[in-house]
Write an enzyme that holds these catalytic residues in place. Structure first.
Site, PDB file in Angstrom:
ATOM      1  N   SER A 516      50.040  33.223  35.787  1.00 42.11           N
ATOM      2  CA  SER A 516      49.661  34.686  35.977  1.00 42.11           C
ATOM      3  C   SER A 516      50.463  35.332  34.864  1.00 42.11           C
ATOM      4  CB  SER A 516      49.934  34.983  37.419  1.00 42.11           C
ATOM      5  OG  SER A 516      49.177  36.079  37.788  1.00 42.11           O
ATOM      6  N   ASP A 603      38.795  32.483  40.052  1.00 42.03           N
ATOM      7  CA  ASP A 603      40.295  33.345  40.016  1.00 42.03           C
ATOM      8  C   ASP A 603      39.555  35.019  40.111  1.00 42.03           C
ATOM      9  OD1 ASP A 603      42.461  34.937  39.537  1.00 42.03           O
ATOM     10  OD2 ASP A 603      43.197  33.420  38.252  1.00 42.03           O
ATOM     11  N   HIS A 635      43.277  31.556  41.454  1.00 35.78           N
ATOM     12  CA  HIS A 635      44.650  31.824  40.624  1.00 35.78           C
ATOM     13  C   HIS A 635      45.732  30.893  41.329  1.00 35.78           C
ATOM     14  CE1 HIS A 635      46.518  34.859  38.784  1.00 35.78           C
ATOM     15  NE2 HIS A 635      47.617  35.210  39.344  1.00 35.78           N
TER      16      HIS A 635
END
Length: 692
Positions: A516, A603, A635
């Site tokens: 991320s 995601d 994600h």
């Protein structure tokens, strides 16, 4: 809400402060063979190899809970290889039965209904983060979908200790941007509309399940708090925060009688302190403060909702009890448990606690603590296969940035590399800079599977709370405003240089890795400072901040001002220029070191296009890259089969790059959905593993 430990952390989904955070990864079983690079220390080579599945595969048990009435125990455990919910009578834990039948994605969290008649959980589809709520009747085993809607994300607005058959839920099935508030009859499944919402980011209720507060982002990027009376929101806020306090100030819930509202509050100060506010007069009373870190969490009486203890987490977590009986219990546990511990679950009468214990260099264990009888009964060890493995100590360290900011950080060293145990290896070793997601999140002290895996493979592992991380006061958070790729990146470079100067890391053998925001930091590291790292591993990291902000999920739209104020506003010329300058995509041709990218196709936070576009830019510039796509993930990776495939690739990639040991890929990819979109020939054994 009176019982945040039971409800709020389970169903409060979608806070902007965690917008880019990476969920935990899970992994499965490796091949027993080992390859080792030239940079490995002799001690690390001789240490037993910790199997990947022992660290990242399905736990034996996890997330233990006790029902509010104390009659039932529940936990997550594999059923046919997939995590499901199990339940057993509290007086006969061996009589357990699986209550759910998940066959694809694991169930990763659950909670008890207030009436103890059902276990409940949330689940999405393929990582899309449209979480629905499910109920399973303990007696009959019947399962129902409480929120049977498509493209809907449930939020928990309120739960109660006195109204045991109801919950307040937020549902965005009418408009994906806004969550309307419904009263759920847990027994019948009936949903009654309480408030149609077209303006507010969230709500808070008291124990009577009466809406008391609505939250709305203001023009400054802070939050306005409005009283709610008879399900109508007042026009004028009774409290407000500026943007500088928006990530360090929030209401922490009402007492059961509704007379006191707790706040974690940084207004007119730096670190967030704990306050009690009289709801009738507005008068505030300071309960606790700390000059180094925010008051991070509280332990509340299950019946009254009053604060009994609070925690501060600077380098490590320290609890302070305000209630004498709670203090006695915490002291009693502290005398019997090594390392860190905390409370997972409590009965309504507070007589029994489910306590987790992290001994730091042993697997995490969970106990049943009977406070009246003063007994501590083993419940389970989550990963018993780690018993006797060479788990390494995590060292908290403070690192100074170039402008004098202190960065609380965590260092783990390879086995056998630190003979005198002073937190420095006897000679420099290869290092992985492991960057946390968020960025408005933090790294913490305690058992960390990624640290343990990488250290076991021969690397020092350094995790840095760079500016913009949360928990260390608002000045530390706000020092990261509009500093993506700038001072936030400088902090990571400074920490790396510190490790080199301290004789911890070999200067030419430092990799950067993260998910991320940590994936973004990896891309920034290889583009903005192309010679600083030997290679990078990017997991679901954004490459173009402009497109990242243009594709945020609709339920984050009410909070978008936070992103604009802290990253750059794409609607202004200055902000757009800032975002583009901080986007690695536009400097893809500067990459000269090996790069591995992993992405989930579903995601909703960092879209697949973020990885696609930088891979295409690198191909156009003739720069090699390896790109792994997971069509059934979002994600991060939920399925252990996918996680093990990724880490099998990643550790072979790192071994080639900075010289640690790795297990051959073998057939690790076969059970996964991993698609090698690009660069299979850049990772040793990958072509063969694909049958090439």
């Amino acid at each position: 809400m009176p019982r945040p430990t039971r409800f709020a952390r389970l169903l409060a989904c979608g806070a902007a402060a965690a917008a880019l955070m990476l969920p935990g990864l899970t992994f499965a079983e490796p091949s027993p063979a080992i390859t080792a690079g030239a940079a490995m220390t002799t001690q690390a080579q001789s240490a037993p190899l910790i199997p990947r599945d022992a660290l990242f595969g399905n736990p034996t048990r996890a997330a233990g809970q006790i029902s509010p009435d104390g009659q039932w125990l529940s936990w997550l455990a594999p059923k046919d290889g997939v995590l499901n919910i199990w339940v057993a009578p509290a007086d006969n834990p061996d009589a357990a039965r699986a209550m759910t039948n998940a066959t694809d994605r694991p169930i990763r969290q659950h909670f008890w209904s207030p009436d103890s008649r059902a276990v409940m959980y949330i689940q999405d589809k393929g990582g899309d983060e449209n979480f629905l709520l499910y109920r399973v009747d303990v007696t009959s085993g019947a399962e129902t979908t409480v929120t049977p809607f498509e493209n809907t994300r449930v939020q928990l607005v309120g739960g109660s200790t006195t109204i045991k058959d109801k919950l307040l839920l937020g549902l965005n099935n009418r408009d994906p941007q806004w969550h309307d508030v419904y009263l759920l009859d847990i027994t019948t499944g009936e949903l009654e509309l309480v408030l149609e919402n077209n303006a507010y980011a969230g709500f808070m209720a008291d124990d009577s399940l009466t809406l008391r507060m609505a939250m709305q982002q203001n023009e400054a990027g802070g939050t306005d708090y409005f009283r709610v009376t008879d399900n109508a929101v007042e026009e004028t806020p009774f409290e407000t925060t500026a943007m500088e306090d928006s990530l360090s100030t929030a209401p922490a819930g009402y007492t059961t009688d509704g007379t006191t509202l707790y706040w974690l509050d940084s207004r007119n100060r730096n670190t967030a302190a704990l306050y009690a506010q009289d709801t009738a007069t507005g008068e505030r009373r300071l309960i606790a403060e700390n000059d180094k870190a925010d008051i991070g969490s509280t332990l509340r009486d299950p019946v009254t909702g009053e604060v009994e203890a609070y925690a501060v987490n600077y380098l490590t977590t320290e609890w302070t009890a305000t209630d004498p009986e709670t203090r006695a219990s915490l002291d009693w546990l502290d005398q019997r448990l090594d390392g860190d511990f905390g409370v997972n679950s409590r009965t309504d009468d507070d007589s029994v606690w489910i306590v987790w214990n992290d001994p730091l260099t042993k697997p995490v264990a969970t106990y049943i603590y009977d406070r009246a009888a003063s007994t501590l009964t083993p419940f389970y060890v989550s990963r018993p296969e780690l018993e006797g493995m060479p788990l390494q100590v995590m060292h908290p360290v403070e690192i100074a940035s170039r402008d004098g900011l202190i960065l609380p950080s965590y260092l783990t060293l390879p086995p056998g590399s630190d003979a005198d145990g002073n937190g420095k290896p006897d000679k420099p070793v290869p290092m992985v800079l492991l960057v946390h997601g968020g960025p408005w999140a933090r790294d913490g002290y305690g058992f960390n599977s990624a640290h343990q895996l990488l250290a076991n493979r021969g690397y020092a592992v350094l995790s840095v709370n760079f500016r913009g991380s949360t928990g260390f006061g608002k000045d530390f958070i706000n020092a990261g405003n509009k500093q993506w790729g700038l001072k936030m990146h400088d902090d990571l470079i400074d920490a790396t240089q510190w490790a080199i100067d301290q004789g911890i890391a070999q200067a030419d053998k430092v990799a950067i890795m993260g998910g991320s925001y940590g994936g973004y930091a990896t891309l920034a590291g290889l583009t903005f400072t192309p010679e600083a790292f030997a290679c990078g591993v990017d997991i679901v990291g954004p490459s173009n901040l402009e497109t990242l902000l243009s594709t945020i999920p609709p339920y984050w739209a009410p909070l978008v001002k936070t992103f604009h104020e802290r990253m750059g506003n794409p609607n202004t010329e200055e902000g757009l220029a800032l975002l583009r300058a901080a986007s690695p995509l536009y400097k893809a041709d500067k990459i000269v070191k090996p790069l591995l990218i992993a992405q989930g196709a579903n995601d909703p936070r960092v879209k697949q296009a973020e990885s696609d576009q930088i891979v295409n830019a690198m191909k156009s510039a003739g720069v090699p890259v390896t790109y792994v796509l997971y069509p059934d993930e979002g994600h991060g990776f939920a399925r252990p089969e996918n996680s093990i495939a990724f880490y099998a690739i990643a550790e072979n990639f790192l071994a080639e790059c900075i010289g640690g040991r790795a297990e051959p890929l073998g057939d690790a990819l076969e059970p996964s959905s991993a698609e090698i979109v690009e660069g299979e020939d850049h990772v040793k054994g990958l072509t063969a593993a694909l049958g090439g």
